[in-house]
Design a protein around this motif. Structure first.
Motif, PDB file in Angstrom:
ATOM      1  N   ASP A  51       0.829  -1.201   0.000  1.00  0.00           N
ATOM      2  CA  ASP A  51       0.000   0.000   0.000  1.00  0.00           C
ATOM      3  C   ASP A  51       0.869   1.259   0.000  1.00  0.00           C
ATOM      4  N   THR A  52       2.058   1.141  -0.552  1.00  0.00           N
ATOM      5  CA  THR A  52       3.015   2.246  -0.519  1.00  0.00           C
ATOM      6  C   THR A  52       2.792   3.218  -1.669  1.00  0.00           C
ATOM      7  N   TRP A  53       3.437   4.356  -1.552  1.00  0.00           N
ATOM      8  CA  TRP A  53       3.376   5.395  -2.578  1.00  0.00           C
ATOM      9  C   TRP A  53       3.862   4.849  -3.919  1.00  0.00           C
ATOM     10  N   ASN A  54       4.943   4.089  -3.901  1.00  0.00           N
ATOM     11  CA  ASN A  54       5.483   3.540  -5.147  1.00  0.00           C
ATOM     12  C   ASN A  54       4.503   2.591  -5.818  1.00  0.00           C
ATOM     13  N   ASP A  55       3.830   1.754  -5.022  1.00  0.00           N
ATOM     14  CA  ASP A  55       2.835   0.841  -5.588  1.00  0.00           C
ATOM     15  C   ASP A  55       1.676   1.609  -6.212  1.00  0.00           C
ATOM     16  N   TYR A  56       1.272   2.693  -5.557  1.00  0.00           N
ATOM     17  CA  TYR A  56       0.170   3.514  -6.081  1.00  0.00           C
ATOM     18  C   TYR A  56       0.586   4.184  -7.399  1.00  0.00           C
ATOM     19  N   GLN A  57       1.821   4.664  -7.449  1.00  0.00           N
ATOM     20  CA  GLN A  57       2.320   5.279  -8.687  1.00  0.00           C
ATOM     21  C   GLN A  57       2.376   4.260  -9.822  1.00  0.00           C
ATOM     22  N   LYS A  58       2.828   3.053  -9.543  1.00  0.00           N
ATOM     23  CA  LYS A  58       2.897   2.018 -10.574  1.00  0.00           C
ATOM     24  C   LYS A  58       1.511   1.678 -11.110  1.00  0.00           C
ATOM     25  N   LEU A  59       0.517   1.668 -10.208  1.00  0.00           N
ATOM     26  CA  LEU A  59      -0.856   1.404 -10.618  1.00  0.00           C
ATOM     27  C   LEU A  59      -1.354   2.475 -11.595  1.00  0.00           C
ATOM     28  N   HIS A  60      -0.940   3.709 -11.387  1.00  0.00           N
ATOM     29  CA  HIS A  60      -1.389   4.842 -12.210  1.00  0.00           C
ATOM     30  C   HIS A  60      -0.290   5.314 -13.164  1.00  0.00           C
ATOM     31  N   ARG A  61       0.490   4.401 -13.648  1.00  0.00           N
ATOM     32  CA  ARG A  61       1.603   4.726 -14.543  1.00  0.00           C
ATOM     33  C   ARG A  61       1.132   5.606 -15.698  1.00  0.00           C
ATOM     34  N   GLY A  62       1.860   6.667 -15.929  1.00  0.00           N
ATOM     35  CA  GLY A  62       1.539   7.565 -17.032  1.00  0.00           C
ATOM     36  C   GLY A  62       0.573   8.676 -16.642  1.00  0.00           C
ATOM     37  N   LYS A  63       0.031   8.617 -15.439  1.00  0.00           N
ATOM     38  CA  LYS A  63      -0.886   9.648 -14.965  1.00  0.00           C
ATOM     39  C   LYS A  63      -0.226  10.408 -13.822  1.00  0.00           C
ATOM     40  N   ILE A  64      -0.639  11.636 -13.655  1.00  0.00           N
ATOM     41  CA  ILE A  64      -0.134  12.425 -12.543  1.00  0.00           C
ATOM     42  C   ILE A  64      -0.947  12.064 -11.307  1.00  0.00           C
ATOM     43  N   VAL A  65      -0.257  11.671 -10.248  1.00  0.00           N
ATOM     44  CA  VAL A  65      -0.928  11.341  -8.992  1.00  0.00           C
ATOM     45  C   VAL A  65      -0.359  12.226  -7.891  1.00  0.00           C
ATOM     46  N   THR A  66      -1.181  12.506  -6.907  1.00  0.00           N
ATOM     47  CA  THR A  66      -0.756  13.352  -5.784  1.00  0.00           C
ATOM     48  C   THR A  66      -0.684  12.510  -4.516  1.00  0.00           C
ATOM     49  N   THR A  67       0.066  13.013  -3.555  1.00  0.00           N
ATOM     50  CA  THR A  67       0.156  12.293  -2.289  1.00  0.00           C
ATOM     51  C   THR A  67      -1.189  12.291  -1.572  1.00  0.00           C
ATOM     52  N   SER A  68      -1.966  13.350  -1.727  1.00  0.00           N
ATOM     53  CA  SER A  68      -3.280  13.364  -1.068  1.00  0.00           C
ATOM     54  C   SER A  68      -4.202  12.304  -1.678  1.00  0.00           C
ATOM     55  N   ALA A  69      -4.123  12.096  -2.993  1.00  0.00           N
ATOM     56  CA  ALA A  69      -4.936  11.046  -3.634  1.00  0.00           C
ATOM     57  C   ALA A  69      -4.489   9.675  -3.145  1.00  0.00           C
ATOM     58  N   TRP A  70      -3.175   9.490  -2.991  1.00  0.00           N
ATOM     59  CA  TRP A  70      -2.658   8.221  -2.480  1.00  0.00           C
ATOM     60  C   TRP A  70      -3.129   7.985  -1.054  1.00  0.00           C
ATOM     61  N   ARG A  71      -3.052   9.024  -0.193  1.00  0.00           N
ATOM     62  CA  ARG A  71      -3.495   8.868   1.196  1.00  0.00           C
ATOM     63  C   ARG A  71      -4.969   8.502   1.265  1.00  0.00           C
ATOM     64  N   GLU A  72      -5.791   9.164   0.442  1.00  0.00           N
ATOM     65  CA  GLU A  72      -7.221   8.841   0.405  1.00  0.00           C
ATOM     66  C   GLU A  72      -7.442   7.395  -0.036  1.00  0.00           C
ATOM     67  N   ALA A  73      -6.725   6.978  -1.070  1.00  0.00           N
ATOM     68  CA  ALA A  73      -6.863   5.608  -1.571  1.00  0.00           C
ATOM     69  C   ALA A  73      -6.389   4.597  -0.529  1.00  0.00           C
ATOM     70  N   ARG A  74      -5.290   4.908   0.143  1.00  0.00           N
ATOM     71  CA  ARG A  74      -4.766   4.013   1.176  1.00  0.00           C
ATOM     72  C   ARG A  74      -5.735   3.920   2.354  1.00  0.00           C
ATOM     73  N   ASP A  75      -6.270   5.069   2.781  1.00  0.00           N
ATOM     74  CA  ASP A  75      -7.236   5.063   3.887  1.00  0.00           C
ATOM     75  C   ASP A  75      -8.477   4.264   3.522  1.00  0.00           C
ATOM     76  N   ALA A  76      -8.966   4.436   2.292  1.00  0.00           N
ATOM     77  CA  ALA A  76     -10.138   3.681   1.834  1.00  0.00           C
ATOM     78  C   ALA A  76      -9.822   2.185   1.788  1.00  0.00           C
ATOM     79  N   LEU A  77      -8.626   1.841   1.337  1.00  0.00           N
ATOM     80  CA  LEU A  77      -8.218   0.442   1.279  1.00  0.00           C
ATOM     81  C   LEU A  77      -8.180  -0.170   2.677  1.00  0.00           C
ATOM     82  N   HIS A  78      -7.624   0.555   3.641  1.00  0.00           N
ATOM     83  CA  HIS A  78      -7.559   0.063   5.014  1.00  0.00           C
ATOM     84  C   HIS A  78      -8.962  -0.053   5.612  1.00  0.00           C
TER      85      HIS A  78
END
Length: 121
Positions: A16-43
């Protein structure tokens, strides 16, 4: 490990790391706030999955400790240690207490002040 497609595949602090989230969205711009929201929702979904009888690869009680600062791969302190440090705030007078706590817990005085001010943890 790839970002989990379903909560049952979650391994906190492993996939559930930042790097894993970036790999999932390869080619798209992602923000740390979007990652935190996605991680919180996943948890959140993971806890719900467990409450319905799902089988986890980690203990559910471990999630409480992992959600905040301990979720960071570079974390030195556990949640309970951070709470102990925070509780010393009222007794702290000057930098001596801060320095002593920093030495005792193996962190910098700034890390202690950040916990006291609520910047971290």
């Amino acid at each position: 490990m790839p970002w989990p497609e379903h909560p049952k595949f979650l391994q906190p602090n492993k996939n559930d790391t930042w790097n894993d989230y970036q790999k999932l969205h390869r080619g798209k711009i992602v923000t740390t706030s979007a990652w935190r929201e996605a991680r919180d929702a996943l948890h959140r979904d993971f806890r719900e999955y467990l409450s319905r009888g799902g089988i986890a690869q980690v203990q559910a009680s471990d999630l409480e400790e992992m959600e905040r600062g301990a979720a960071n791969a570079r974390a030195v302190l556990t949640h309970s240690q951070a709470m102990e440090i925070f509780n010393f705030k009222s007794a702290a007078r000057g930098s001596r207490m801060c320095s002593a706590l920093a030495r005792a817990y193996g962190v910098t005085p700034k890390a202690i002040r950040d916990i006291w001010k609520g910047r971290t943890w």
